[in-house]
Scaffold this active site. Structure first.
Site, PDB file in Angstrom:
ATOM      1  N   LYS A 253       0.849  -1.195   0.000  1.00  0.00           N
ATOM      2  CA  LYS A 253       0.000   0.000   0.000  1.00  0.00           C
ATOM      3  C   LYS A 253       0.885   1.245   0.000  1.00  0.00           C
ATOM      4  CE  LYS A 253      -3.988   2.051   2.446  1.00  0.00           C
ATOM      5  NZ  LYS A 253      -4.854   1.991   3.647  1.00  0.00           N
TER       6      LYS A 253
ATOM      7  N   SER B  73      -9.705   2.574   2.884  1.00  0.00           N
ATOM      8  CA  SER B  73      -8.837   3.246   1.957  1.00  0.00           C
ATOM      9  C   SER B  73      -7.940   2.302   1.160  1.00  0.00           C
ATOM     10  CB  SER B  73      -7.942   4.229   2.720  1.00  0.00           C
ATOM     11  OG  SER B  73      -7.081   3.534   3.617  1.00  0.00           O
TER      12      SER B  73
ATOM     13  N   SER C 242      -9.772   0.199   7.108  1.00  0.00           N
ATOM     14  CA  SER C 242      -9.222   0.274   5.752  1.00  0.00           C
ATOM     15  C   SER C 242      -8.587  -1.012   5.236  1.00  0.00           C
ATOM     16  CB  SER C 242      -8.195   1.406   5.665  1.00  0.00           C
ATOM     17  OG  SER C 242      -8.851   2.641   5.766  1.00  0.00           O
TER      18      SER C 242
END
Ligand code: MG
Ligand code: ZN
Lengths: 100, 506, 510
Positions: free
Chosen positions: C80, C155, C179
């Protein structure tokens, strides 16, 4: 409690150093009012007898030995990401305000 | 800007009572910074490093970086708190002070807010006139220093008118202890002297604890002075100003005196004092207004989520308390006795903020008398001329070396003064300056005798007087010889030789 | 589609160890898959092709030289973009960090490299992890591989979508309010938020420091456990990192057994507010566990209803401060107003141009919550609610071993559907937020497809702080039981992505 007006939002934007446009301020004023109304409910249960929690896992006295680390950067590494530098220092445009 | 109107100091004191408050920042001399393992430029080992070479991702506030507390910095802070007579908090916390400024890498300073490490203490401060004053301490808290800005363009090198600025983050994150006094009442006309003596005492304490280099000229010790006046008989405190950038002992006294005179002039005319930050200008001896206090001072403090509470054990606190050096007042009494100084001589040392320098010079081998003489004499004279503190001009080691050279007869007092000027100008150690400038006393009798014989030959009348037993006439010859030797001769030895040559020559 | 990309990380690791396949082959297969489908999915912001292949070749060399390597050595992984990576751009999905190349690796990234995993690149995310749909990325949204018109969650939509679409067997995510878990729920994958402090936050671009936690994103529970074992552990660079030694999570999965396990169902999170199919699969899962020896108990967590409110005060407050460092001085974007300007004006212009609307919204909100006169009512009160939520957990865990909830209220919604309604968007995290407030660990495991729309549904388990192994036990057991019922993994039903490629490209979503 939370009657937010545009003037307040403009002040907050100044504190947060964001040059919001008039439209953004107008839009945010409406949104913030709604959001604050929703989050205000925390005060319903946040009575004086409840202690605040700032760390989810309580610990204390986390210290480092006073020894130079292996992650000290070179000048070139330090300046590599800078929008502007003079080869040894970061360059910023003129400063209006004074030190705190 | 028009020069501010000042009221006569005595008259100001007649009308108003000065109330002062002092904030002193002490840079700790740990190896590494407060929250980052970068080398600490407030430690002499790393002082003067090239810009941006003492930084880790933490000092630059790079995305993802996190602070970790330096345990030694915490212990130093506790020791300092204890030496200030403070209570040590069983639990204390760091907080973020949020404001944007380009020298602040994260645009927040990690400091302490409602839970400082040390609180409620007092320090005994002795004034030059012998008055002993107890200064109440509100708190001492740990925090990190900001980076350094250099303003470029414009004529003054100051922030106003600069075209752009350069940022060096070497200093960013240097461990600081900020010591805040309570409002100090009752100093009256001594307020400026007290402010200076207080900072000097803090310096003595920091040095005796070994926790700071405490050199004001390097910014290891920085003072903000709050001054307010209230009319005689009034109860309510007046509006205060905070004078920043007061970075030498002499300017602390001058700045406080100036603010008292400036505020008195305004108040006497029925004016009001603006609550503001003011800046001290060493060159003009004045303060000028800075930023007014406003809601822009909304620092949005909140507990630093990246750090955990500091909870020193009672055992640690007692261990640090047991290791404290003697309190400053007792320390002073002991030194005065050890050195055999008169009251006046000792006050001279205190007045110059030179106690540490003299002590360290004695420790480095000089006699107390010589140490005092050089520090309060020649070095203070040069410092005054340069508008700085004597302590910034030489190190105790250098002065001890100089005293040894005088003791050994290598230097006369006059030559020693020249050498000191060289030291103050940063030309090197006394021995290096002696070598470089060729200042050593001529101890070769052959060269002296030649010069004496020449002088006697050119002044036959003097020679005759000496032979008649008018020994004081020798002065003229000695003068001529010293002049010929460019001062690099021992006058006593020259006198001896003159009398000898005059006798023998007859 | 190559078989290599369909393998679990554990299986791929075994085949690499047995010498049946090389890391270069496995890495190339995933790079090929990215080339084939990421135009449609847009899970990646940066693909590090050359270095990935070099790293893989290095692992192969070390293996050939007889070096002892870990179980995941040579297995590719997606990272990420919230984690800083030395030599790879790290943007956190924001324009303000476009092109920034950090001089250091985040600790979880360093650990992953040291374990011989092969970083493929950086995955898309809502800007600074603010969002539940990945639509707030400055670089365009990620598409849910189950239906490209729908959100992949957020997210960490990029990490979840990369794993779901077989572009990577493993990914790293970050979870501040859900997330990792909510994207797992909507993409049919597994996501774990470890105990706060179990995985170092050093090098994770901070959103809310007291809530953020890094964790694994995978297709199987065992894979999550193997990755968890690599990234967890004490890090002296993070003061909040827990110094304890951890048991092996992989062992917990391998020994998974729910006989006698007491599972608490949080009644406040089992309500009409949840989509019917989400609730249906949730209860079927619980029944399955019950049939296999678990005891299901109803518990109450009366303060969970205040959790979202507390979260949307604490998060913006901390974020407003954490994001102050983006000021155009040391790194990132600089925007100078026309005709120049003071440093204050340059900072303000940069932040105006560099931050998206959601980031600005939350910074202003957080600035307000912390400002003089409001602190006690807002931030201070929110921290008290945090105490109450923790007490609810303590009371519940006094009676049960783990808690169970649906991971999120609905299946994947349509891109754009909630973009203009921040409050509706915030409700996505209603079930995941309490764990972040209390610091306890959580896992989301696929529970099936919702009958009404055929989209994935997850079930969340929560355990007491430091008891992450319990999640791997119950999650591993449920996964095995469901697999036995279904006969194949849920992701076998993923639509063929190659047919959608043109469509997405035409949309300009690439
Ligand atoms: Mg201050
Ligand atoms: Zn301070």
């Amino acid at each position: 409690m939370s009657e937010i007006n545009a003037e307040q939002v403009a002040h907050l934007a100044n504190l947060a150093r964001i040059a919001l446009t008039e439209e953004e301020i107008e839009h945010l004023t409406a949104e913030l009012g709604q959001i604050m109304q929703a989050v205000e409910k925390v005060s319903e249960v946040a009575t004086p007898d409840v202690p605040p929690t700032s760390h989810p896992i309580p610990m204390h006295n986390v210290f480092r030995d006073d020894v130079v680390g292996d992650n000290v950067l070179t000048v070139d590494q330090a300046l590599a990401g800078a929008p502007e530098s003079d080869g040894s220092r970061f360059v910023v445009s003129a400063i209006l305000g004074e030190e705190q | 800007m028009a020069r501010a109107e000042l009221m006569d100091y005595d008259q100001a004191l007649e009308l108003f009572e000065p109330v002062i408050g002092l904030e002193v920042h002490v840079e700790l001399n740990t190896e590494t910074k407060m929250f980052s393992p970068a080398p600490n430029p407030a430690n002499s080992k790393f002082h003067g490093a090239e810009p941006n070479t003492l930084v880790t991702p933490v000092c630059l506030g790079l995305p993802g970086s996190l602070p970790v507390v330096n345990g030694d910095a915490v212990r130093s802070s506790i020791s300092l708190g204890l030496a200030l007579g403070c209570s040590i908090a069983p639990s204390s916390r760091f907080a973020r002070k949020n404001y944007f400024y380009p020298d602040l890498a994260k645009n927040y300073q990690i400091s302490q807010y409602d839970e400082p490490i040390a609180f409620e203490g007092s320090v005994e401060v002795e004034l030059p006139n012998g008055r002993v004053f107890r200064v109440p301490i509100e708190r001492a808290h740990m925090e990190e220093d900001a980076g350094k800005l250099t303003h470029v363009g414009g004529s003054t090198g100051r922030i106003q008118g600069a075209e752009y600025s350069l940022v060096d983050y070497n200093r960013a994150g240097v461990p600081l202890v900020e010591i805040v006094t309570k409002p100090i009442f009752g100093a009256e006309a001594d307020a400026p002297e007290l402010a200076k003596a207080y900072v000097s005492t803090i310096r003595d304490i920091a040095i005796s604890l070994g926790i700071s280099e405490a050199r004001m000229e390097r910014g290891n010790l920085r003072c903000d002075a709050n001054v307010s006046l209230r009319p005689r008989g009034a109860e309510k405190l007046g509006t205060r100003t905070e004078t920043k950038n007061v970075n030498s002992f002499r300017s602390i006294e001058r700045a406080v005196r100036y603010e008292i005179q400036r505020q008195a002039a305004i108040l006497a005319k029925g004016g009001t004092i603006t609550q503001e930050t003011r800046h001290w200008h060493e060159d003009t001896g004045t303060t000028s207004p800075g930023r007014p206090k406003s809601d822009a001072d909304d620092y949005r403090y909140f507990p630093e989520p990246d750090l955990l509470p500091v909870e020193p054990s009672p055992e640690l606190i007692e261990q640090l308390r047991a290791a404290l050096p003697e309190p400053p007042a007792a320390h002073r009494r002991r030194l005065k006795a050890e050195w055999g100084f008169t009251d006046l001589e000792f006050q001279d040392v205190l007045n110059g903020g030179l106690l540490v320098e003299v002590a360290e010079t004695v420790a480095a081998g000089a006699s107390p008398a010589a140490a005092r003489k050089w520090w309060t004499g020649e070095l203070t004279r040069v410092a005054n001329a340069k508008a700085t503190d004597a302590a910034s001009l030489a190190t105790p080691q250098q002065v001890a070396e100089l005293a040894a050279l005088v003791e050994a007869g290598t230097l006369t007092d006059r030559l020693a003064r020249q050498v000191l000027e060289g030291v103050a100008a940063g030309e090197g150690s006394p021995q290096q300056i002696v070598d470089a400038r060729g200042l050593a006393v001529v101890s070769d009798d052959g060269a002296l005798v030649a010069a004496i014989d020449e002088a006697l030959a050119s002044q036959p009348d003097v020679l005759a007087k000496i032979r008649d037993g008018k020994v004081q006439a020798a002065g003229a010859v000695i003068g001529a010889v010293m002049k010929a030797m460019q001062g690099k001769a021992d006058a006593a030895r020259v006198r001896e030789l003159v009398l000898e040559r005059a006798g023998n020559g007859g | 589609m190559s078989d290599l990309i369909r393998l679990s990380a554990a299986d791929l690791g075994e085949r690499l160890a047995a010498g049946e396949v090389s890391s270069v082959e496995a890495t190339q297969a995933h790079l090929d898959r990215i080339t084939a489908v990421d135009g449609a999915v847009h899970a990646f912001l940066h693909v590090d092709t050359e270095r990935a292949l070099a790293t893989a070749a290095d692992v192969d060399r070390r293996r050939a030289a007889g070096e002892e390597l870990g179980p995941l050595a040579g297995v590719p992984i997606a990272i990420k973009d919230v984690l800083v990576t030395e030599g790879m751009p790290s943007t956190a999905g924001s324009r303000i960090l476009e092109g920034w190349i950090p001089p250091y690796d985040a600790t979880p990234v360093r650990l992953v490299r040291e374990a011989g995993l092969v970083p493929l690149g950086k995955t898309n995310m809502d800007e600074f992890a603010m969002g539940s749909s990945t639509e707030h990325s400055a670089y365009g949204p990620t598409h849910n591989p189950w239906d490209l018109e729908r959100i992949p969650g957020g997210s960490g939509g990029g990490s979840a979508a990369s794993v779901a679409s077989f572009e990577a067997p493993l990914a790293l995510g970050s979870d501040t309010g859900g997330s990792i878990r909510q994207p797992a729920h909507v993409t049919g994958t597994v996501g774990v938020k470890p105990t706060y402090g179990a995985v170092s936050r050093y090098g994770s671009i901070a959103l809310a420091s007291s809530l953020d936690q890094i964790g694994p994103v995978t297709r199987t529970v065992l894979d999550a456990a193997l990755l968890h074992d690599v990234i967890a552990g004490h890090d002296p660079h993070d003061s909040t990192s827990i110094p304890d030694a951890w048991p092996s999570m992989a062992d917990a999965v391998r020994r998974a057994d729910v006989a006698g396990l007491r599972i608490g169902v949080v009644k406040e999170l089992d309500s009409d507010g949840f989509q019917a199919g989400v609730r249906q699969r949730f209860h079927e899962s619980l029944e399955l566990l019950e049939r296999n020896g678990a005891e299901i108990v109803e518990v109450s967590a009366p303060h969970f209803e205040y959790a979202i409110a507390a979260y949307y005060l604490i998060l913006p407050a901390e974020a407003s401060s954490n994001l102050a460092k983006f000021d155009s001085v040391r790194f990132g974007l600089r925007v100078t107003p026309d005709g120049g300007g003071t440093v204050e004006q340059v900072m303000a212009a940069t932040r105006e141009a560099g931050f998206g609307p959601e980031v600005k919204r939350r910074i202003i909100l957080g600035t307000y919550a912390l400002s003089a006169g409001y602190y006690d009512a807002y931030y201070g009160s929110a921290q008290k609610v945090r105490t109450l939520v923790q007490r609810d957990f303590d009371a519940a865990f006094a009676n049960v071993d783990v808690l169970a909830t649906p991971t999120a209220p609905t299946t994947a919604f349509k891109l754009g559907e909630k973009l203009d309604d921040p409050l509706a968007m915030y409700l996505n995290d209603v079930a995941t937020i309490p764990a972040n407030l209390a610091g306890v660990p959580g896992i989301s495991v696929p529970a099936g497809l919702a009958p009404e729309d055929g989209l994935p549904v997850g079930i969340q388990f929560l355990a007491p702080a430091r008891e992450d192994a319990r999640l791997y036990n119950v999650g591993g057991a449920l996964e095995r039981l469901l697999l036995a019922e279904w006969g194949r993994p849920i992701l076998d039903g993923l639509p063929d992505l190659s047919t959608h490629e043109l469509l997405a490209t035409e949309e300009g979503a690439v």
